[in-house]
Design an enzyme around this catalytic site. Structure first.
Site, PDB file in Angstrom:
ATOM      1  N   GLY A  69      -1.467   9.177   9.184  1.00 47.91           N
ATOM      2  CA  GLY A  69      -2.165   7.900   9.072  1.00 47.91           C
ATOM      3  C   GLY A  69      -3.020   7.671  10.303  1.00 47.91           C
ATOM      4  O   GLY A  69      -3.380   8.613  11.022  1.00 47.91           O
ATOM      5  N   LEU A  70      -3.341   6.423  10.578  1.00 46.29           N
ATOM      6  CA  LEU A  70      -4.238   6.149  11.693  1.00 46.29           C
ATOM      7  C   LEU A  70      -3.655   6.615  13.019  1.00 46.29           C
ATOM      8  O   LEU A  70      -4.358   7.212  13.843  1.00 46.29           O
ATOM      9  CB  LEU A  70      -4.568   4.663  11.747  1.00 46.29           C
ATOM     10  CG  LEU A  70      -5.425   4.139  10.600  1.00 46.29           C
ATOM     11  CD1 LEU A  70      -5.784   2.678  10.828  1.00 46.29           C
ATOM     12  CD2 LEU A  70      -6.695   4.962  10.437  1.00 46.29           C
ATOM     13  N   ARG A 106       1.255 -15.338   8.819  1.00 42.68           N
ATOM     14  CA  ARG A 106       1.805 -14.878   7.548  1.00 42.68           C
ATOM     15  C   ARG A 106       3.200 -15.421   7.274  1.00 42.68           C
ATOM     16  O   ARG A 106       3.530 -15.780   6.139  1.00 42.68           O
ATOM     17  CB  ARG A 106       1.828 -13.347   7.540  1.00 42.68           C
ATOM     18  CG  ARG A 106       0.441 -12.750   7.481  1.00 42.68           C
ATOM     19  CD  ARG A 106       0.449 -11.251   7.598  1.00 42.68           C
ATOM     20  NE  ARG A 106      -0.907 -10.722   7.399  1.00 42.68           N
ATOM     21  CZ  ARG A 106      -1.216  -9.445   7.442  1.00 42.68           C
ATOM     22  NH1 ARG A 106      -0.281  -8.547   7.698  1.00 42.68           N
ATOM     23  NH2 ARG A 106      -2.452  -9.049   7.240  1.00 42.68           N
ATOM     24  N   HIS A 130       5.810  -6.487   3.213  1.00 43.86           N
ATOM     25  CA  HIS A 130       4.583  -5.767   3.540  1.00 43.86           C
ATOM     26  C   HIS A 130       4.769  -4.812   4.714  1.00 43.86           C
ATOM     27  O   HIS A 130       4.846  -3.607   4.547  1.00 43.86           O
ATOM     28  CB  HIS A 130       3.487  -6.791   3.842  1.00 43.86           C
ATOM     29  CG  HIS A 130       2.166  -6.203   4.216  1.00 43.86           C
ATOM     30  ND1 HIS A 130       1.537  -5.245   3.434  1.00 43.86           N
ATOM     31  CD2 HIS A 130       1.343  -6.413   5.267  1.00 43.86           C
ATOM     32  CE1 HIS A 130       0.390  -4.900   4.005  1.00 43.86           C
ATOM     33  NE2 HIS A 130       0.253  -5.582   5.124  1.00 43.86           N
ATOM     34  N   GLU A 172       3.245   1.938  13.227  1.00 48.88           N
ATOM     35  CA  GLU A 172       4.256   1.068  12.627  1.00 48.88           C
ATOM     36  C   GLU A 172       5.661   1.622  12.795  1.00 48.88           C
ATOM     37  O   GLU A 172       6.633   0.872  12.718  1.00 48.88           O
ATOM     38  CB  GLU A 172       3.953   0.857  11.134  1.00 48.88           C
ATOM     39  CG  GLU A 172       4.821  -0.200  10.483  1.00 48.88           C
ATOM     40  CD  GLU A 172       4.521  -0.409   9.001  1.00 48.88           C
ATOM     41  OE1 GLU A 172       5.210  -1.234   8.373  1.00 48.88           O
ATOM     42  OE2 GLU A 172       3.599   0.246   8.476  1.00 48.88           O
ATOM     43  N   LEU A 197      -3.936  -1.908  12.075  1.00 51.38           N
ATOM     44  CA  LEU A 197      -4.927  -0.852  12.271  1.00 51.38           C
ATOM     45  C   LEU A 197      -5.269  -0.730  13.751  1.00 51.38           C
ATOM     46  O   LEU A 197      -5.473   0.375  14.270  1.00 51.38           O
ATOM     47  CB  LEU A 197      -6.188  -1.157  11.462  1.00 51.38           C
ATOM     48  CG  LEU A 197      -5.994  -1.382   9.960  1.00 51.38           C
ATOM     49  CD1 LEU A 197      -7.340  -1.544   9.267  1.00 51.38           C
ATOM     50  CD2 LEU A 197      -5.213  -0.249   9.327  1.00 51.38           C
TER      51      LEU A 197
END
Length: 666
Positions: A57-58, A346, A430, A454, A470
Site C-alpha cells: 500500500g502507500l 468522525r 473503517h 495503519e 494517506l
C-alpha cells in the site's frame, strides 16, 4: 495513577514502557536534529544489505520505492495479484498537508494540534509533529510523480475541508485520491523492479516472523498459488500491512484485509498497542440485511457540501424525504455542534447518528438488530446526507466535478439518484488507530522489525482525522523509514543466515504444523460462519459503545468461539494448491485472538476518548469524558502464550508543546 480496573483478572501488569528513541528539544527541531544525528550507510555497503517489506500500500510501496532507489536489496511481498490492488486504493476523499494554499491560517503547528486534538490527546507529540512537518513534502513528491490532484481554474492545487478542522488543507483527486496516490507509489516501485533493486513477490502471504538471536531476520510466507511454504531472509523486516477492521466482519475494508502479519509478530514478542482504538466512519452506505459481507464507504468529503439530517418526528421516517418540509427536518450536527456543524470529527458524528436512530428517527429499510438480551428488534439504521442546498447554490455541474465517481457508486449500489434524493448513510467500522507498538523511529520492541502506516499505532491516538491516513502512509514510506531503517542498517552488514539455521527451521516447522492442524480439524462449521459470529460479538459489545458488562460478556463468548473454531471448523480443499478457505481460516484464527485482546483493552480503559466510548464515562450531555489522571498512556500489550494472560506495559504520554484539554467542537 489508575484507580479503576474493570479488567482485573484478565491481564497482568508489566514494567513501564519508555520510548528509548524519543527526541527532546524544541518540537519543531526534533526531526531535523534526529535526521542529522542518524548514521549513514556507505552506498557500496547498501548493495550488501537486504530488506523485506510486507505490504504494497502507500506505506509499503513508498518505502520499497525509496529504499530500492537508495541502493538496498528489497524484497516486496503482497497477497494480492498486483501491488496496485492494496487497500490504499480504496481511499476516497483526500490527503492533508499544511501548505496553507487557502491563506486561512494553516501551519505545521495547526495541523499538529488538530491531529493531537482529533485523537483526543492520546497520541505522541513528537510523532504527530513530524507527520505535520513532512506533509508538505508529500504533496511535492506526488505532484512530481504526476498524481492528478484537483486544481482550481488558475491551475493551482485545490483544497477542501475535512472533519475536525476549520481550515481547508485536504488535497484530492475527485473521490479517488487513494487510487491516484497508490499508482504514483506503484510506478515508483516498478521503476526499481526494472532497475533490479526491488524483487516482487505477489500472491504471497506472510504466515510468521523469523527472529534469530533477538533480531527480526525474515519471514515465512505461503505461495498462494502453489501452496508452497517458503522462508525469506533479510537484515531487516518492515511490516506495512494495514489495519484489522475486518475483525468486525462487516467493515469498509477490502475482504482480504487482515491482521495476520502483525499478529504473528505479536506472538513473537512485538507489543500490540491500543488495540481497542477503532474508528467508526459516519458516512457509509447502511446495512440492508444479513446477506452482506462488506460495507461501502462514502467519502467524508461529502460532508463539505452535504447536510446531515433526520426527521423531527418519527412518524415521518416512512416518507419520501423530498416530501418532508424544511421545518420538520432536524439538522442535528448543525444544532449540536454549531462551530463545526457537519464537519465534526468522525467519532462524534457517528455517535450522534446512532443516537438519532436509537430515538426512533432513523430512516431507510428496517433491519434486524440483535439486542443485548438476545432478542431481535427491527430498527432503521440510516440518516440523510443531503446535497440539495449545495446543488442549488453551486449547480449540479460543480458537485458532479467534485464527487461524480462517489455519487455514481452510490447510485449503482442503492438504485437511488443522489442528485435528486438525499443519500442515506450510517456509521461503520473503517480504520484502526491501534497497531504494533513502535518507537520514534518506527521500530517495534523486536530489534530489526519496523512497522509503518495503519499497521502501527503511532500517530492518531483514539481517533483519526479524515484525510490523515494517506498522509501517514506516505510520510512513513517516503520520508521516515528511509532515514530510520538506514540508521539501523548502519550496524551492518550482519552475519548471513542460511535456511538450515535451527531458528529458521523451527519457525518453518511450526507454520507447517499449524496448517496441518487447520486442515485436520474437519468439523462441521464453515470459516465464514465463525467469522460472522465473531463480528456480531465485536460490533455489539466492542463497537460504537462499550460497557463493563458487555465487554466481560464478549470475552467469555470469544473464548467459547475459539474452542468452537479449533474443534469444529471445516477447511475445504488442499493445502498444496490455491485454497482461499485455508487463507481465511488462518486469518480468522488470528482475528479471534485479537478480538479478545481488544475487549480486554477496552475493559481496562474505563474512560471515553475518541472512538472508544465507555457508557460509564460521559458528560451530562452525552459527550466523551476522559480521565487523564488515570489513562494518559499508551497501552502496549505483550503476548504471554496461548493460555497466559496478556501483560500490559504502559507508556506515559507527556505533552510539552501543547496541553491536554477537554475536546470540544461546539
Amino acid at each position: 495513577m489508575q484507580k479503576s480496573d474493570d479488567a482485573a483478572g484478565y491481564y497482568t501488569l508489566g514494567e513501564k514502557l519508555v520510548d528509548p528513541k524519543a527526541p527532546t528539544g524544541p518540537i519543531e527541531q526534533r526531526w531535523t536534529t534526529r535526521k542529522f544525528e542518524n548514521r549513514l550507510v556507505n552506498p557500496a555497503n547498501r548493495r550488501k544489505l537486504d530488506i523485506i517489506i510486507v505490504g504494497t500500500g502507500l506505506a509499503g510501496g513508498a518505502a520499497a520505492a525509496t529504499l530500492g532507489e537508495a541502493g538496498y536489496n528489497v524484497k516486496s511481498f503482497c497477497y494480492q495479484d498486483s501491488p496496485r490492488r492494496a487497500h490504499s486504493i480504496a481511499a476516497q476523499g483526500g490527503i492533508n498537508a499544511s501548505k496553507n494554499y487557502k491563506s486561512d491560517g494553516d501551519s505545521d503547528y495547526r495541523l499538529f494540534y488538530d491531529t493531537i486534538k482529533g485523537g483526543d490527546f492520546r497520541s505522541r507529540e513528537s510523532n504527530v509533529y513530524r507527520l505535520a512537518e513532512v506533509s508538505t513534502n508529500i504533496i511535492d513528491q506526488c505532484v512530481a510523480q504526476g498524481v492528478p490532484f484537483a486544481r482550481e481554474y488558475g491551475g493551482l492545487l485545490d483544497n477542501r475541508s475535512f472533519g475536525g478542522v476549520l481550515v481547508s488543507r485536504t488535497f484530492y483527486a475527485r473521490g479517488q485520491t487513494g487510487q491516484q496516490l497508490l499508482l504514483g507509489a506503484y510506478q515508483a516501485m516498478e521503476r526499481q523492479v526494472a532497475a533490479g533493486t526491488v524483487e516482487q513477490f505477489t500472491r504471497h502471504e506472510m504466515l510468521d516472523l523469523i527472529v534469530v538471536d533477538g533480531r527480526a531476520r525474515g519471514i515465512v510466507a505461503r505461495d498462494m498459488v502453489s501452496g508452497a511454504i517458503e522462508t525469506h531472509l533479510a537484515d531487516v523486516v518492515v511490516l506495512a500491512t494495514g489495519g484489522y477492521g475486518n475483525v468486525f466482519y462487516l467493515s469498509t475494508n477490502a475482504m482480504g484485509s487482515n491482521v495476520m502479519a502483525a499478529w504473528r509478530a505479536h506472538r513473537k514478542g512485538a507489543y500490540m498497542a491500543n488495540p481497542c482504538y477503532t474508528q467508526i466512519h459516519p458516512t457509509c452506505i447502511p446495512v440492508t440485511g444479513a446477506h452482506q459481507s462488506k460495507l461501502t464507504l462514502m467519502s467524508e468529503s461529502l460532508r463539505n457540501d452535504g447536510r446531515v439530517w433526520v426527521p423531527k418526528n418519527a412518524a415521518d421516517c416512512d416518507k419520501d424525504p423530498r416530501d418532508i418540509p424544511e421545518q420538520d427536518r432536524d439538522y442535528f450536527l448543525e444544532r449540536l455542534y454549531p462551530s463545526y456543524g457537519n464537519l465534526v470529527t468522525r467519532d462524534i458524528a457517528s455517535r450522534a447518528a446512532k443516537y438519532m436512530c436509537d430515538e426512533g428517527r432513523g430512516v431507510g429499510p428496517q433491519v434486524e438488530e440483535k439486542q443485548a438480551d438476545g432478542s431481535v428488534k427491527m430498527m432503521r439504521r440510516g440518516v440523510y446526507l443531503d446535497l440539495a442546498d449545495a446543488i442549488n447554490r453551486l449547480g449540479k455541474d460543480k458537485i458532479e466535478e467534485k464527487y461524480d465517481n462517489l455519487l455514481d457508486m452510490y447510485e449503482r449500489i442503492t438504485g437511488e439518484n443522489p442528485y435528486e434524493v438525499p443519500m442515506r448513510i450510517y456509521p461503520a467500522v473503517h480504520y484502526v488507530m491501534g497497531g504494533l507498538w513502535v518507537d520514534y523511529e518506527l521500530q517495534t520492541n523486536i530489534t530489526g522489525l519496523f512497522c509503518a502506516g495503519e499497521a502501527n499505532f503511532s500517530d492518531h491516538g483514539a481517533n483519526r482525522l479524515g484525510a490523515s491516513a494517506l498522509m501517514q502512509g506516505l510520510a512513513d514510506g517516503y520520508f521516515v523509514l528511509p532515514q530510520t531503517v538506514a540508521n539501523y542498517l548502519a550496524d551492518g552488514p550482519f552475519d548471513k543466515l542460511d535456511e538450515s539455521h535451527p531458528a529458521v527451521q523451527e519457525v518453518l516447522t511450526s507454520v507447517k504444523q499449524r496448517v496441518d492442524r487447520l486442515m485436520n480439524v474437519n468439523g462441521a462449521r464453515s470459516v465464514e460462519s465463525i467469522h460472522k459470529e465473531l463480528g456480531q460479538i465485536m460490533w455489539e459489545y466492542c463497537g460504537m459503545e462499550r460497557t463493563k458488562e458487555g465487554l466481560t460478556k464478549a470475552i467469555g463468548l470469544i473464548r467459547e468461539l475459539k474452542k468452537e473454531f479449533w474443534t469444529n471448523v471445516k477447511v475445504l480443499g488442499s493445502p498444496d494448491s490455491v485454497n482461499q478457505d485455508l487463507e481465511k481460516a488462518n486469518r480468522v484464527a488470528d482475528f479471534i485472538e485479537l478480538g479478545e485482546l481488544m475487549c480486554i483493552d477496552a475493559l481496562n480503559r474505563r474512560e471515553s476518548c475518541g472512538g472508544h466510548f465507555r457508557a460509564e464515562s460521559q458528560t451530562e450531555d452525552g459527550e466523551a469524558l476522559r480521565h487523564d489522571e488515570e489513562f494518559a498512556y499508551v497501552a502496549a500489550w505483550e503476548w504471554s502464550g496461548e493460555d497466559g494472560a496478556p501483560v500490559l506495559h504502559k507508556e506515559d504520554l507527556i505533552y510539552t508543546a501543547t496541553e491536554m484539554k477537554a475536546r470540544s467542537y461546539k
